[in-house]
Write an enzyme that holds these catalytic residues in place. Structure first.
Site, PDB file in Angstrom:
ATOM      1  CG  HIS A 122      26.335  61.385  15.816  1.00 24.98           C
ATOM      2  ND1 HIS A 122      26.005  60.110  15.831  1.00 24.98           N
ATOM      3  CD2 HIS A 122      27.058  61.243  16.843  1.00 24.98           C
ATOM      4  CE1 HIS A 122      26.847  59.765  16.940  1.00 24.98           C
ATOM      5  NE2 HIS A 122      27.077  60.850  17.793  1.00 24.98           N
ATOM      6  CB  CYS A 135      40.491  68.149  11.230  1.00 26.68           C
ATOM      7  SG  CYS A 135      39.489  69.810  12.390  1.00 26.68           S
TER       8      CYS A 135
HETATM    9  C1  PEP Z   1      34.079  70.565  11.265  1.00 26.26           C
HETATM   10  O1  PEP Z   1      32.905  71.091  11.497  1.00 26.26           O
HETATM   11  O2  PEP Z   1      35.182  70.116  10.679  1.00 26.26           O
HETATM   12  C2  PEP Z   1      34.623  69.179  12.446  1.00 26.26           C
HETATM   13  C3  PEP Z   1      35.446  68.373  12.307  1.00 26.26           C
HETATM   14  O3  PEP Z   1      34.183  69.209  13.335  1.00 26.26           O
HETATM   15  P1  PEP Z   1      33.106  68.100  13.773  1.00 26.26           P
HETATM   16  O4  PEP Z   1      32.509  67.705  12.773  1.00 26.26           O
HETATM   17  O5  PEP Z   1      33.160  66.969  15.201  1.00 26.26           O
HETATM   18  O6  PEP Z   1      32.350  69.696  13.747  1.00 26.26           O
END
Ligand code: PEP
Ligand code: MG
Length: 852
Positions: A428, A804
């Site tokens: 995080h 992403c």
């Molecule tokens: C992922 O899991 O790659 C993502 C972009 O979402 P998050 O990091 O919010 O879980």
């Protein structure tokens, strides 16, 4: 000329046409040949190939007499290393080979006894310490002035070596060559250059050059000159000159040395020897143009005549490197494409953030994962509340936490940097830190975090308390005591020009992951082509939303849930309107709510009591309900689309907020076409169910507003099953975006929040070549990705495909995504320039291959 020795390619007189190449003779030999081709006044030089030097180390000496015969009898020589890449180092140069008693007498007549004695003493000392490997302490105390020192040095040599100082030039040269060849093959030297990226079998060439003395009766001396400032890259004649000196003495002699150009700080070579100075300037400009590089020149002046002894690429900071590349292209010396290729994408973060100044003292007190680049100094605070209080007092602070959670968002906004004990590159703190451009070091597990006592203990046991000043260097992953000097980010004209040249070459789009208006603005500033991922959950942590959110979680009926969410709706609508406004028609991809609901519930007694008050329930009831919502494995539990199906009112509200914002933002400009993305999908039925509801909300809004709009629905592919079933999932979606953070977690079965604890051990022991959360694991996760891309296109040929996850900002991972045919990558706003440049490099490399 004794042709025979130079017919052997192993020993080559450097002439304009001699067979000298960088891979056989090293960069220095090749550069000297280029200078000779430009008819610059380079003293006579021969080059020894890598093979010859390797042979010398093994005891096979070339014909030394033939080499010496190439130089005027009695002239002094110097030997310098010539490795393939100058950064790989090599033994230091040895000057004045051939100096002996006879030369001393002859030289005394020419340059004076004092100067001749100094030169001879210096040679004896360097020969004794480096070549004969005698005890350096014995020679340390000898100064270099006068005949007495010389006698002392010669006597010390004889005592230590148990033989007189060698008088024969050939013997001296052979010993110097042997020393240099062996020094290169020693274990320490090998390890050092391998650490700089040299191959195991990297070779060393040597150049033997006739000395241009720099000592004598008229104006004689030596110096170093370059046309740019190494820190800024701006044009600035830089260097020093020292009369009656050799080699790089001018740089080491402090105040005694002269400036080159006229300078208010002191006397200059321009005033002392204006003609020689003009010659040097012209020659340096010629080298820049013809060698297509900013060069540092080592020169000697002998009775006003200039000799160029050597040229090396100017050492440069990352910001200087960029400006130098831009100026060379603007001056037509290199092409724009070449300028783009000269800057490594990995060097850009240093330009985008404040950094600890390279020359600053670094008092390192801890190390962790370099999770978000840049450096910041502030006072230690141990809670988000304290961070906010500190920000209110306008005191920069560093938020120190065991790990951060969504509740720390406001604290992170208030801090100038973050340090955590736990976590890895996608934890995080790391993700949010990168998003905010906040320097961040995570997983500093060798420091001790005594949060209750408000103490941070360094790796060596030093105690730092609440309020003490430390610096976080997120570029190197270090924690420093105090406030070292910093250098500012360098987003100047040269940077903008450079990036526009990179964009002209690029063939894959780059978007940004942006959650807040500030992120979106940063993304625009860095010319992102849209938002590829807007994580919406942080929006629910705002103070005015947390209570309705908790009421919604505790509601017993859908109606109660809806009425709680109705309070949040206008705020969400304003969030999205603002994002659409900032992005001005560029695509914005909004991911619906992803985390497990219990993340929104209090964990401590005070929080539970506050909630009980707000809900008008007994604390025991609230505590029981909170406990009952706990999950054994929340990351694999009721989150993402699963929550969207189980508690559909949340997604309904978000869809409505998005559509209403779409109409509001479209009223002022071009129609907005929002993208809505579903997280954690693993089955096509999930998409069908949610899509039906979102379509219904869209129809309602169209009816209510009497206005039409389009929207695109997409799926986040972040479970292995979604990759495997991408063909059928794609049939229900306009786009698929690969969430490689969760996909990596689930493919490895490796918690992204806990991996930091052992990742460095794993990488050190070669279990993983790299942290897979940082660099896409091309073999495993990559295979799933490639499969998902192929199957996605099979199911829906026109589908848009992207990534992403955090890998979207990593150059090697971008190469992979481009290779499998994705349409765009999306990464943290501050990594957008890195991604733009990395993508440009890939496109240029491919074009060069095609052109060949
Ligand atoms: C992922 O899991 O790659 C993502 C972009 O979402 P998050 O990091 O919010 O879980
Ligand atoms: Mg995810």
């Amino acid at each position: 000329m004794q042709k025979d020795v130079f017919d052997q390619p192993a020993v080559t007189l450097i002439t304009p046409t001699a067979p000298v190449t960088t891979p056989t003779h090293g960069g220095r030999a090749k550069c000297l040949q280029r200078l000779v081709r430009l008819s610059l006044p380079v003293p006579r030089t021969i080059a020894l190939s890598f093979d010859t030097v390797h042979g010398i180390a093994g005891g096979k000496m070339p014909d030394i007499a033939a080499i010496c015969a190439q130089f005027a009898s009695g002239s002094l020589l110097c030997v310098r290393p010539s490795s393939e890449d100058p950064d790989w180092g090599g033994p230091g140069a040895i000057l004045n080979i051939g100096m002996n008693d006879a030369a001393y007498v002859e030289l005394s007549d020419r340059i004076g006894a004092e100067a001749a004695a100094g030169l001879y003493t210096r040679f004896v000392q360097s020969y004794a310490v480096h070549v004969a490997r005698l005890d350096p302490d014995v020679f340390d105390d000898i100064d270099f002035i006068g005949q007495e020192s010389l006698s002392e040095a010669l006597r010390a040599y004889e005592d230590e070596a148990e033989e007189p100082f060698p008088q024969d030039r050939e013997t001296q040269l052979a010993e110097v060559l042997r020393y240099m060849a062996r020094a290169w093959e020693g274990t320490t030297a090998r390890l050092l250059r391998q650490a700089k990226g040299a191959p195991v079998d990297a070779g060393l060439g040597l150049v033997v050059q006739e000395m241009a003395l720099g000592l004598g009766q008229g104006e004689c001396g030596s110096g170093v000159l370059q046309l740019v400032d190494s820190d800024t890259g701006l044009p600035q004649i830089t260097g020093r000159y020292l009369s009656q000196s050799q080699g790089r003495e001018a740089l080491e002699s402090g105040a005694a040395a002269l400036f080159l150009e006229r300078d208010p700080r002191g006397p200059s070579l321009e005033e002392l020897a204006p003609k020689a100075f003009e010659t040097l300037k012209t020659q340096a400009a010629l080298m820049r143009e013809r060698l297509r590089e900013e060069m540092q020149i080592e020169f000697t002046i002998e009775n006003d005549k200039v000799h160029i002894l050597d040229g090396v690429r100017v050492a440069r900071s990352p910001r200087a490197a960029l400006r130098i590349a831009v100026r060379l292209a603007e001056d037509g010396v290199i092409s724009r494409r070449e300028a783009v290729m000269r800057i490594d994408p990995g060097a850009l973060p240093e330009l985008l953030h404040r950094q600890v100044a390279p020359e600053a003292d670094r008092d390192v007190i801890g190390r962790g994962v370099a999770a978000s680049p840049g450096a910041a100094t502030g006072r230690i605070v141990f809670s988000s509340a304290d961070a906010q209080a500190s920000a209110a007092r306008r005191e920069p602070c560093i938020l120190v936490r065991r790990e951060t959670s969504p509740e720390d968002i406001r604290g992170m906004h208030a801090a100038v940097a973050v340090l955590t004990e736990r976590g890895g590159i996608t934890s995080h703190a790391a993700v949010i830190g990168r998003g905010l451009g906040l320097p961040c070091v995570v997983g500093a597990a060798r420091m001790k975090f005594h949060l209750r006592d408000r103490q941070l203990i360094s790796e060596s046991g030093r105690i730092f308390r609440d309020g003490d000043t430390i610096t976080i260097d997120g570029t190197t992953g270090t924690v420093l005591a105090g406030a070292p000097a910093m250098i500012e980010a360098a987003l100047d004209d040269a940077f903008q020009t450079f990036m526009s040249w990179a964009d002209a070459e690029r063939d894959i789009a780059i978007r940004a992951n942006a959650d807040t208006p500030a992120d979106a603005q940063t993304a625009r500033n860095f010319m992102a082509e849209g938002i590829g991922l807007c994580r919406t959950e942080h929006m629910f942590f705002e103070a005015d939303r947390l209570t309705p959110m908790r009421e919604m979680i505790f509601a017993d009926t859908p109606e109660d849930r809806q009425s709680a969410l109705a309070l949040i709706l206008p705020m969400q609508r304003a969030d999205f309107t603002e994002l659409f406004r900032i992005m001005e028609g560029l695509p914005v991809c909004i991911r619906l709510f992803d985390p497990p609901l219990h993340e929104f519930l209090p964990t401590d007694r005070a929080g539970l009591r506050d909630l009980a008050e707000a809900l008008d329930l007994p604390v025991s009831d609230v505590t029981r309900r909170v406990d009952s919502m706990g999950e054994y494995n929340p990351m694999l539990g009721m989150r993402g689309v699963r929550l969207g199906i189980a508690v559909p009112e949340i997604y309904d509200m978000q869809a409505r907020a998005i559509f209403e914002a779409t109409l509001d933002a479209s009223a002022a400009g071009d129609p907005v076409v929002p993208e809505i993305m579903l997280p954690l999908v693993s089955a096509k039925r999930e998409v069908e169910l949610v899509r039906t509801r979102i379509d219904a909300v869209a129809a309602e809004v169209r009816n209510e507003r009497g206005a039409d709009f389009d929207y695109r629905l997409g799926v986040m592919v972040e479970t292995p099953r979604a990759c495997l079933r991408a063909d059928e999932i794609a049939q229900h979606a306009h786009f698929l975006s690969f969430g490689t953070n969760d996909l990596t977690q689930m493919t490895y079965g490796l918690s992204r929040d806990d991996a930091g604890r052992f990742m460095s051990d794993y990488v050190q022991q070669g279990v993983f070549p790299e942290d897979p959360f940082h660099r896409l694991d091309a073999d495993g996760v990559g295979e799933l990705l490639a499969l998902g891309v192929a199957r996605g296109r099979q199911g829906h040929a026109a589908i848009t495909l992207s990534i992403c996850g955090e890998h979207g900002g990593d150059p090697e991972s971008i190469a992979f995504c481009r290779g499998v045919g994705m349409d765009y990558v999306s990464c943290s706003p501050f990594r957008v320039p890195v991604a733009r440049l990395a993508a440009a490099h890939l496109a240029i490399r491919e074009k060069i291959l095609v052109d060949q």
